[in-house]
Scaffold this motif. Structure first.
Motif, PDB file in Angstrom:
ATOM      1  N   TYR A  88       0.838  -1.201   0.000  1.00 19.22           N
ATOM      2  CA  TYR A  88       0.000   0.000   0.000  1.00 19.22           C
ATOM      3  C   TYR A  88       0.880   1.260   0.000  1.00 19.22           C
ATOM      4  CZ  TYR A  88      -4.040   2.916   1.066  1.00 19.22           C
ATOM      5  OH  TYR A  88      -5.026   3.861   1.019  1.00 19.22           O
ATOM      6  N   THR A 125       6.691  -6.318   8.589  1.00 18.62           N
ATOM      7  CA  THR A 125       5.826  -5.500   9.452  1.00 18.62           C
ATOM      8  C   THR A 125       4.976  -6.394  10.357  1.00 18.62           C
ATOM      9  OG1 THR A 125       5.754  -3.788   7.771  1.00 18.62           O
ATOM     10  CG2 THR A 125       4.008  -3.748   9.428  1.00 18.62           C
ATOM     11  N   THR A 183      -7.580  -8.661   3.730  1.00 17.27           N
ATOM     12  CA  THR A 183      -6.815  -9.757   3.121  1.00 17.27           C
ATOM     13  C   THR A 183      -5.682  -9.252   2.225  1.00 17.27           C
ATOM     14  OG1 THR A 183      -8.459  -9.868   1.357  1.00 17.27           O
ATOM     15  CG2 THR A 183      -8.740 -11.391   3.215  1.00 17.27           C
ATOM     16  N   GLY A 184      -5.127  -8.078   2.569  1.00 16.81           N
ATOM     17  CA  GLY A 184      -3.945  -7.590   1.857  1.00 16.81           C
ATOM     18  C   GLY A 184      -2.699  -8.339   2.292  1.00 16.81           C
ATOM     19  N   GLY A 185      -1.578  -7.955   1.686  1.00 20.99           N
ATOM     20  CA  GLY A 185      -0.324  -8.674   1.913  1.00 20.99           C
ATOM     21  C   GLY A 185       0.085  -8.720   3.371  1.00 20.99           C
ATOM     22  N   MET A 186       0.062  -7.588   4.062  1.00 18.64           N
ATOM     23  CA  MET A 186       0.531  -7.539   5.451  1.00 18.64           C
ATOM     24  C   MET A 186      -0.322  -8.445   6.340  1.00 18.64           C
ATOM     25  SD  MET A 186       0.070  -6.211   8.663  1.00 18.64           S
ATOM     26  CE  MET A 186      -1.308  -5.078   8.462  1.00 18.64           C
ATOM     27  N   SER A 236     -12.705  -9.813   6.561  1.00 22.39           N
ATOM     28  CA  SER A 236     -12.684  -9.405   5.153  1.00 22.39           C
ATOM     29  C   SER A 236     -14.038  -8.786   4.833  1.00 22.39           C
ATOM     30  CB  SER A 236     -12.426 -10.616   4.242  1.00 22.39           C
ATOM     31  OG  SER A 236     -12.496 -10.221   2.882  1.00 22.39           O
ATOM     32  N   SER A 237     -14.070  -8.037   3.720  1.00 20.74           N
ATOM     33  CA  SER A 237     -15.341  -7.488   3.243  1.00 20.74           C
ATOM     34  C   SER A 237     -16.044  -8.473   2.314  1.00 20.74           C
ATOM     35  CB  SER A 237     -15.078  -6.186   2.474  1.00 20.74           C
ATOM     36  OG  SER A 237     -14.176  -6.436   1.411  1.00 20.74           O
ATOM     37  N   LYS A 275     -13.573 -14.329   0.153  1.00 24.82           N
ATOM     38  CA  LYS A 275     -12.231 -14.239   0.748  1.00 24.82           C
ATOM     39  C   LYS A 275     -12.214 -14.844   2.156  1.00 24.82           C
ATOM     40  CE  LYS A 275     -10.498 -10.185  -1.795  1.00 24.82           C
ATOM     41  NZ  LYS A 275      -9.980  -8.806  -1.639  1.00 24.82           N
ATOM     42  N   TYR A 330     -16.410  -7.801   7.895  1.00 21.26           N
ATOM     43  CA  TYR A 330     -16.474  -6.486   8.552  1.00 21.26           C
ATOM     44  C   TYR A 330     -17.472  -5.541   7.887  1.00 21.26           C
ATOM     45  CZ  TYR A 330     -13.062  -4.719   5.005  1.00 21.26           C
ATOM     46  OH  TYR A 330     -12.421  -4.374   3.841  1.00 21.26           O
ATOM     47  N   ILE A 382      -0.536  -0.053  12.396  1.00 21.92           N
ATOM     48  CA  ILE A 382       0.201  -0.342  11.165  1.00 21.92           C
ATOM     49  C   ILE A 382      -0.399   0.362   9.964  1.00 21.92           C
ATOM     50  CG2 ILE A 382       0.708  -2.203   9.508  1.00 21.92           C
ATOM     51  CD1 ILE A 382       1.063  -4.063  11.933  1.00 21.92           C
ATOM     52  N   VAL A 394      -3.264   2.436   7.304  1.00 22.21           N
ATOM     53  CA  VAL A 394      -3.977   3.697   7.081  1.00 22.21           C
ATOM     54  C   VAL A 394      -5.002   3.538   5.960  1.00 22.21           C
ATOM     55  CG1 VAL A 394      -2.145   5.194   7.960  1.00 22.21           C
ATOM     56  CG2 VAL A 394      -2.052   4.437   5.580  1.00 22.21           C
ATOM     57  N   ILE A 432       4.147   0.819  14.483  1.00 22.55           N
ATOM     58  CA  ILE A 432       5.083  -0.085  13.800  1.00 22.55           C
ATOM     59  C   ILE A 432       5.355   0.453  12.398  1.00 22.55           C
ATOM     60  CG2 ILE A 432       5.397  -2.422  12.827  1.00 22.55           C
ATOM     61  CD1 ILE A 432       5.294  -2.597  15.819  1.00 22.55           C
ATOM     62  N   VAL A 482       7.569  -1.005   9.581  1.00 21.38           N
ATOM     63  CA  VAL A 482       8.361  -2.136   9.062  1.00 21.38           C
ATOM     64  C   VAL A 482       9.336  -2.630  10.142  1.00 21.38           C
ATOM     65  CG1 VAL A 482       9.505  -3.040   6.981  1.00 21.38           C
ATOM     66  CG2 VAL A 482       8.040  -1.035   6.802  1.00 21.38           C
ATOM     67  N   HIS A 495      -7.555  -8.394  -4.859  1.00 20.75           N
ATOM     68  CA  HIS A 495      -6.487  -9.343  -4.529  1.00 20.75           C
ATOM     69  C   HIS A 495      -6.654  -9.961  -3.135  1.00 20.75           C
ATOM     70  CE1 HIS A 495      -5.207  -5.475  -2.923  1.00 20.75           C
ATOM     71  NE2 HIS A 495      -4.318  -6.073  -2.160  1.00 20.75           N
TER      72      HIS A 495
END
Ligand SMILES: NC(=O)c1ccc[n+]([C@@H]2O[C@H](COP(=O)([O-])OP(=O)(O)OC[C@H]3O[C@@H](n4cnc5c(N)ncnc54)[C@H](OP(=O)(O)O)[C@@H]3O)[C@@H](O)[C@H]2O)c1
Length: 334
Positions: free
Chosen positions: A41, A145, A167-170, A189-190, A194, A209, A255, A257, A280, A282, A325
């Motif tokens: 992001y 992170t 469900t993003g990478g982090m 997740s929305s 997912k 959520y 973490i 935003v 935090i 990274v 994604h």
């Protein structure tokens, strides 16, 4: 060789693939043939110009590649070594300081969207054993992170309860790291589709959520009083629910935003619950090496959703913006 540059004022239409000169490593430097990167992001904010753009900036903080030339004074690397970038190339170990976190790869200094680059030999770590370049390129920002929030700062232990959001990478790395450590994981997740993927990946309890506005309270109730660790991904969109989901004395890593840069916090709830809120950004080179050791031991495999070529970087960002994604989006170079 080719590289991507970002023209002022930013925007996906201002990402351009151009020819570039090769470099010769100076004293203490190596030349890396970058083979892959991945989208975070933060990279999207840089590409969109939401973070002030340096003219002709080379974007992307994540990189994995092979060393093709070694400068004088370098003893730790040899030609052919497989390496990964550092988000903070000058924060090698110890505590963060204004000095060691001033240089940010693909933000305040040139990033990895270039086929070859000369960098300080200290600004790299090895890759996990058996990882492809594409897999290793998913780790330096997102995985580190989550690792730092849960393990380095959070002291995660088997049996703890963990909440990851979206469900993003982090967040997906947070889920995987927590499961590898023997934690019970809540994930949100929305998308119901997912949520099924989260369960398949090991999430113990999932909540939509979007359909459950009070998902924080739902998770607190299900966990019998709240979770030990929260990786807050949404800022203004999630903080109230993260605080509701945390147990008395719980640890919330600040973490993300995704829902905005600022938020309102009801302070008596925070101190009344004796919460620890930890900012935090990274992590250090040493924390990256600690994480790689854990990946080597656990066999954790990154979840890669879709891959793009370097020349299609703008298309990759547009895909990230769509929110379709699950896990990481990668860029693989020729
Ligand atoms: N502080 C740091 O060092 C650091 C490092 C890495 C990441 N981050 C932050 O962590 C966040 C995630 O980063 P990323 O790279 O993993 O992003 P990403 O891969 O683009 O993740 C986007 C996903 O987050 C979820 N999401 C979007 N809006 C949301 C909202 N309002 N509430 C809850 N979830 C929402 C969506 O999941 P669903 O489709 O499942 O709903 C979306 O697919 C970003 O804010 C990023 O800046 C911070």
């Amino acid at each position: 060789m080719k590289k991507i540059i970002l023209k002022k004022p930013g925007g996906l239409q201002n990402l351009t693939l151009v020819d570039a000169d090769d470099c010769t490593p100076g004293f203490g430097e190596v030349c890396v043939n970058w083979k892959a990167s991945s989208l975070n992001y933060h990279d999207l904010l840089v590409a969109l110009g939401a973070i002030p753009v340096v003219e002709d900036q080379i974007p992307m903080s994540d990189g994995a590649g092979e060393i093709i030339a070694v400068g004088e004074g370098v003893s730790q690397w040899q030609k052919g070594d497989k390496v990964m970038s550092l988000f903070f190339p000058n924060w090698l170990n110890g505590s963060p300081t204004p000095q060691n976190t001033a240089a940010v790869t693909g933000d305040t200094i040139f990033g990895t969207a270039t086929q070859r680059q000369c960098v300080a030999a200290t600004a790299l770590t090895k890759m996990p054993a058996g990882y492809s370049f594409e897999q290793a390129a998913t780790l330096p920002c997102a995985a580190l992170t989550a690792w730092r929030g849960l393990v380095s700062e959070g002291g995660l232990k088997a049996g703890d309860t963990v909440l990851v959001e979206g469900t993003g990478g982090m967040s997906i790395f947070g889920l995987q790291i927590a499961k590898a450590a023997g934690a019970y994981v809540y994930a949100t997740s929305s998308s119901d589709e997912k949520l099924e993927k989260l369960k398949a990946l090991g999430a113990d309890h999932v909540v939509n959520y979007k359909t459950d506005e009070n998902w924080g309270a739902t998770i607190a109730k299900h966990s019998g009083g709240g979770v030990d660790h929260v990786l807050d991904a949404g800022g203004d969109a999630t903080m109230k629910q993260s605080i509701a989901a945390a147990k008395m004395g719980g640890n919330i890593s600040l973490i993300g935003v995704l829902g905005g840069f600022s938020t309102e916090i009801v302070l008596p709830i925070v101190f009344g619950k004796h919460l620890r809120l930890t900012g935090i950004a990274v992590g250090s080179g040493q924390q990256q090496m600690d994480m790689i050791a854990a990946i080597d031991a656990s066999g954790l495999q990154p979840v890669i959703d879709k891959s793009f070529s370097l020349e299609n970087l703008a298309e990759a960002f547009a895909y990230q913006q769509s929110g379709a994604h699950f896990g990481k989006i990668t860029v693989v170079y020729d």
